[in-house]
Design a protein around this motif. Structure first.
Motif, PDB file in Angstrom:
ATOM      1  N   SER A  68       9.788   1.468  24.759  1.00 22.61           N
ATOM      2  CA  SER A  68      11.183   1.765  25.099  1.00 22.61           C
ATOM      3  C   SER A  68      12.047   1.938  23.847  1.00 22.61           C
ATOM      4  CB  SER A  68      11.757   0.669  26.005  1.00 22.61           C
ATOM      5  OG  SER A  68      11.742  -0.574  25.337  1.00 22.61           O
ATOM      6  N   THR A  69      11.542   1.517  22.697  1.00 19.77           N
ATOM      7  CA  THR A  69      12.235   1.767  21.425  1.00 19.77           C
ATOM      8  C   THR A  69      11.187   2.208  20.415  1.00 19.77           C
ATOM      9  OG1 THR A  69      11.913  -0.494  20.637  1.00 19.77           O
ATOM     10  CG2 THR A  69      13.934  -0.061  21.873  1.00 19.77           C
ATOM     11  N   GLY A  70      11.654   2.522  19.222  1.00 16.66           N
ATOM     12  CA  GLY A  70      10.714   2.877  18.164  1.00 16.66           C
ATOM     13  C   GLY A  70      10.623   4.377  17.959  1.00 16.66           C
ATOM     14  N   ASP A  71       9.655   4.778  17.129  1.00 22.72           N
ATOM     15  CA  ASP A  71       9.485   6.188  16.780  1.00 22.72           C
ATOM     16  C   ASP A  71       8.536   6.810  17.813  1.00 22.72           C
ATOM     17  OD1 ASP A  71       9.393   8.591  15.441  1.00 22.72           O
ATOM     18  OD2 ASP A  71       8.819   7.769  13.502  1.00 22.72           O
ATOM     19  N   ALA A  94       0.813  -1.224   0.000  1.00 16.64           N
ATOM     20  CA  ALA A  94       0.000   0.000   0.000  1.00 16.64           C
ATOM     21  C   ALA A  94       0.845   1.272   0.000  1.00 16.64           C
ATOM     22  CB  ALA A  94      -0.932  -0.005   1.216  1.00 16.64           C
ATOM     23  N   ILE A  95       2.158   1.139   0.156  1.00 16.28           N
ATOM     24  CA  ILE A  95       3.013   2.329   0.240  1.00 16.28           C
ATOM     25  C   ILE A  95       3.095   3.001  -1.127  1.00 16.28           C
ATOM     26  CG2 ILE A  95       5.381   3.144   0.631  1.00 16.28           C
ATOM     27  CD1 ILE A  95       5.618   0.838   2.732  1.00 16.28           C
ATOM     28  N   GLY A  96       2.813   4.305  -1.142  1.00 15.35           N
ATOM     29  CA  GLY A  96       2.857   5.074  -2.388  1.00 15.35           C
ATOM     30  C   GLY A  96       3.519   6.416  -2.156  1.00 15.35           C
ATOM     31  N   ALA A  97       3.433   7.275  -3.160  1.00 17.18           N
ATOM     32  CA  ALA A  97       4.128   8.561  -3.119  1.00 17.18           C
ATOM     33  C   ALA A  97       3.629   9.456  -1.978  1.00 17.18           C
ATOM     34  CB  ALA A  97       3.961   9.281  -4.457  1.00 17.18           C
ATOM     35  N   LYS A  98       2.342   9.300  -1.602  1.00 19.66           N
ATOM     36  CA  LYS A  98       1.777  10.176  -0.563  1.00 19.66           C
ATOM     37  C   LYS A  98       1.928   9.601   0.844  1.00 19.66           C
ATOM     38  CE  LYS A  98      -1.879  12.211  -3.413  1.00 19.66           C
ATOM     39  NZ  LYS A  98      -3.335  12.182  -3.630  1.00 19.66           N
ATOM     40  N   THR A  99       2.390   8.362   0.942  1.00 24.21           N
ATOM     41  CA  THR A  99       2.475   7.739   2.271  1.00 24.21           C
ATOM     42  C   THR A  99       3.510   8.457   3.120  1.00 24.21           C
ATOM     43  OG1 THR A  99       2.016   5.614   1.205  1.00 24.21           O
ATOM     44  CG2 THR A  99       2.764   5.553   3.497  1.00 24.21           C
ATOM     45  N   ARG A 100       3.081   8.864   4.320  1.00 21.69           N
ATOM     46  CA  ARG A 100       4.020   9.535   5.230  1.00 21.69           C
ATOM     47  C   ARG A 100       4.298   8.709   6.476  1.00 21.69           C
ATOM     48  NH1 ARG A 100       4.842  14.961   5.443  1.00 21.69           N
ATOM     49  NH2 ARG A 100       6.236  14.406   7.148  1.00 21.69           N
ATOM     50  N   ALA A 101       3.321   7.887   6.863  1.00 19.31           N
ATOM     51  CA  ALA A 101       3.475   7.195   8.148  1.00 19.31           C
ATOM     52  C   ALA A 101       2.693   5.888   8.151  1.00 19.31           C
ATOM     53  CB  ALA A 101       2.985   8.081   9.289  1.00 19.31           C
ATOM     54  N   ILE A 102       3.116   4.997   9.050  1.00 20.78           N
ATOM     55  CA  ILE A 102       2.377   3.769   9.340  1.00 20.78           C
ATOM     56  C   ILE A 102       1.888   3.889  10.781  1.00 20.78           C
ATOM     57  CG2 ILE A 102       2.472   1.241   9.406  1.00 20.78           C
ATOM     58  CD1 ILE A 102       5.084   1.405   7.768  1.00 20.78           C
ATOM     59  N   MET A 103       0.627   3.516  11.002  1.00 24.38           N
ATOM     60  CA  MET A 103       0.100   3.530  12.366  1.00 24.38           C
ATOM     61  C   MET A 103      -0.388   2.124  12.734  1.00 24.38           C
ATOM     62  SD  MET A 103      -2.811   5.881  14.163  1.00 24.38           S
ATOM     63  CE  MET A 103      -2.231   7.428  13.563  1.00 24.38           C
ATOM     64  N   ILE A 146      10.611  -2.012   7.306  1.00 23.49           N
ATOM     65  CA  ILE A 146       9.815  -1.432   6.207  1.00 23.49           C
ATOM     66  C   ILE A 146       9.843   0.100   6.289  1.00 23.49           C
ATOM     67  CG2 ILE A 146       7.460  -1.171   5.305  1.00 23.49           C
ATOM     68  CD1 ILE A 146       6.928  -4.087   6.308  1.00 23.49           C
ATOM     69  N   ALA A 147       9.646   0.620   7.490  1.00 27.17           N
ATOM     70  CA  ALA A 147       9.611   2.081   7.661  1.00 27.17           C
ATOM     71  C   ALA A 147      10.935   2.714   7.237  1.00 27.17           C
ATOM     72  CB  ALA A 147       9.288   2.420   9.116  1.00 27.17           C
ATOM     73  N   ARG A 148      12.041   2.097   7.636  1.00 27.49           N
ATOM     74  CA  ARG A 148      13.359   2.657   7.276  1.00 27.49           C
ATOM     75  C   ARG A 148      13.569   2.614   5.773  1.00 27.49           C
ATOM     76  NH1 ARG A 148      15.171   0.627  12.177  1.00 27.49           N
ATOM     77  NH2 ARG A 148      15.374  -1.455  11.284  1.00 27.49           N
ATOM     78  N   ARG A 149      13.218   1.493   5.165  1.00 27.13           N
ATOM     79  CA  ARG A 149      13.457   1.326   3.725  1.00 27.13           C
ATOM     80  C   ARG A 149      12.663   2.353   2.915  1.00 27.13           C
ATOM     81  NH1 ARG A 149      11.249  -2.874   1.176  1.00 27.13           N
ATOM     82  NH2 ARG A 149      11.102  -4.081   3.109  1.00 27.13           N
ATOM     83  N   HIS A 150      11.485   2.760   3.416  1.00 27.60           N
ATOM     84  CA  HIS A 150      10.648   3.705   2.668  1.00 27.60           C
ATOM     85  C   HIS A 150      10.658   5.102   3.291  1.00 27.60           C
ATOM     86  CE1 HIS A 150       8.841   0.613   0.026  1.00 27.60           C
ATOM     87  NE2 HIS A 150       8.966  -0.176   1.078  1.00 27.60           N
ATOM     88  N   SER A 151      11.550   5.337   4.242  1.00 30.70           N
ATOM     89  CA  SER A 151      11.638   6.643   4.930  1.00 30.70           C
ATOM     90  C   SER A 151      10.277   7.103   5.460  1.00 30.70           C
ATOM     91  CB  SER A 151      12.209   7.711   3.994  1.00 30.70           C
ATOM     92  OG  SER A 151      13.449   7.307   3.504  1.00 30.70           O
ATOM     93  N   ARG A 162       7.817  -5.787  15.538  1.00 34.07           N
ATOM     94  CA  ARG A 162       8.532  -4.513  15.502  1.00 34.07           C
ATOM     95  C   ARG A 162       9.765  -4.557  14.589  1.00 34.07           C
ATOM     96  NH1 ARG A 162       4.386  -3.322  17.903  1.00 34.07           N
ATOM     97  NH2 ARG A 162       4.161  -1.577  19.324  1.00 34.07           N
ATOM     98  N   ASP A 163      10.399  -5.710  14.454  1.00 32.65           N
ATOM     99  CA  ASP A 163      11.593  -5.797  13.598  1.00 32.65           C
ATOM    100  C   ASP A 163      11.209  -5.525  12.149  1.00 32.65           C
ATOM    101  OD1 ASP A 163      13.175  -6.471  15.794  1.00 32.65           O
ATOM    102  OD2 ASP A 163      12.678  -8.602  15.586  1.00 32.65           O
ATOM    103  N   ARG A 164      10.198  -6.249  11.706  1.00 30.69           N
ATOM    104  CA  ARG A 164       9.778  -6.099  10.307  1.00 30.69           C
ATOM    105  C   ARG A 164       9.152  -4.723  10.073  1.00 30.69           C
ATOM    106  NH1 ARG A 164       6.043  -9.136   6.550  1.00 30.69           N
ATOM    107  NH2 ARG A 164       6.605  -8.100   4.605  1.00 30.69           N
TER     108      ARG A 164
END
Ligand SMILES: *Cc1c(COP(=O)(O)O)cnc(C)c1O
Length: 382
Positions: free
Chosen positions: A169-172, A116-125, A142-147, A136-138
């Motif tokens: 304790s970790t994450g964004d 579902a990631i496209g040009a307008k995607t900014r975040a995953i919730m 994914i988040a890092r690979r697609h900024s 959390r690993d996967r």
């Protein structure tokens, strides 16, 4: 026999005394108790900045604003959650993009997220439904690979763990809820775990009218802020809860284990995933939710809930798939879009589970399940 609700907070006398102390102190809204709770939570989450809000809904909304998500942006999320999850995306003027859940975990399917990631995607919730953590690993790979930013709706996941790390304790950006039904409560309330003190300062401004207090007693306002601060009355409840949180969650795990042990397999209920002793995910057992075998039953879900109620047992529904609500239908979603979320949302029931429950209460629920479901199964096949 006493009515057994599906959940009930555990508030001890020391907590009540702590609230009374605040009420007598002359300072009842945001003050020293809120700062103390923020400091305690920050310790729990490895020193990361933590800021309180009057609800997790507020914390999630400000998380999106802190992450710079707004009009023109898309946020990928799950349709199987409390409706706050998608509502806050609309509140900041962005577009929620639902993808289906995994049938077994009932959490957002990360394969679907990738597609579902496209040009307008900014975040995953992501949402950790019932406290079972999303991988959390996967997710972060994914988040890092697609900024992309990740705004974790960990509202139900206080005390859940992924591998050796507690959620938060970790994450964004990680939002937790302290609503009365959650594993840790301030009656109403929530918090956001952030990455930097600068973001924490922005969060503080957003929750209170955009105000910055200046050293000389002056103030300034440089952004539009809102009104979502927590009170010291509420924070005092949280300070009373915090020393018990781990014991609460251990008790929840014991009760869940008893459900797994005692629910008659012949009833055909689809049970939640148990904690996999070899796997990295650890649920906080926020809820225990079997799926009813509705196609084999002569009972509708509402009738099942009524029948349990007459036996003195409270049953919840968390949650119907939210893309089927009128607001979201108007935006174009329809039945059939997310088959897993729809099937789970239509058949899920929440059994009583809270730390003060006794083993005998679990047995009583299991007995009532058999009494209500067994005859309904027979009727259908007769
Ligand atoms: C409870 C909950 C919220 C909202 O929390 P509040 O503190 O009631 O605003 C958001 N998302 C999920 C998944 C929840 O369970």
């Amino acid at each position: 026999m006493d009515f057994l609700p599906f959940t009930r907070p555990s508030i001890d006398e020391a907590t009540i005394a702590g609230v009374a102390e605040v009420l007598r102190s002359g300072w009842i809204t945001t003050g020293p108790k809120c700062r103390e709770l923020e400091a305690r939570l920050s310790e729990r989450y490895g020193g990361r900045p933590v800021r309180l809000a009057a609800s997790a809904t507020g914390a999630l909304e400000y998380a999106l604003r802190v992450a710079g998500v707004g009009p023109g942006d898309e946020v990928i999320t799950t349709p199987l959650s409390w409706v706050a999850t998608a509502n806050v995306v609309l509140t900041v003027g962005a577009q929620p993009v639902f993808v289906d859940v995994d049938r077994r975990t009932r959490n957002i399917d990360l394969d679907h997220v990738e597609r579902a990631i496209g040009a307008k995607t900014r975040a995953i919730m992501p949402v950790d439904l019932a406290g079972l953590p999303v991988d959390r690993d996967r997710l972060y790979e994914i988040a890092r690979r697609h900024s992309l930013r990740v705004i974790e709706d960990a509202a139900q996941a206080m005390g859940s763990r992924w591998a050796d790390r507690e959620i938060g304790s970790t994450g964004d950006l990680v939002a937790l809820s302290f609503h009365a039904n959650k594993n840790f409560t301030t009656a109403e309330g929530g918090c956001l775990v952030l990455n930097t003190e600068a973001d924490a300062r922005l969060f503080e401004k957003l929750r209170l009218q955009g105000v910055t207090r200046l050293a000389d007693g002056e103030m300034d306002v440089d952004i539009v802020g809102y009104k979502h601060n927590l009170t010291d009355v509420a924070a005092a409840i949280g300070l009373g809860q915090l020393p018990h949180l781990d014991a609460f969650n251990r008790r929840r795990a014991e009760l869940a284990a008893r459900y797994f042990d005692r629910i008659d397999p012949a009833l055909g209920l689809e049970l939640p995933l148990p904690d996999d002793p070899g796997g990295p995910g650890r649920s906080n057992w926020h809820m225990f939710q079997p799926l009813l075998p509705l196609s084999r039953l002569s009972l509708a879900r509402g009738e099942f809930i009524e029948a349990m109620k007459t036996r003195g047992i409270g049953i919840g529904v968390h949650y119907p798939a939210m893309h089927r609500f009128t607001l979201y239908r108007r935006m174009g979603w329809k039945d059939g879009d997310f088959p897993n979320a729809e099937a789970i949302g239509a058949s899920t029931v929440t059994l009583p589970l809270f730390p003060a429950m006794r083993d005998a209460d679990v047995d009583r629920v299991c007995q009532a399940l058999s009494e209500v479901i067994e005859p309904a199964l027979r009727n259908r096949t007769a």
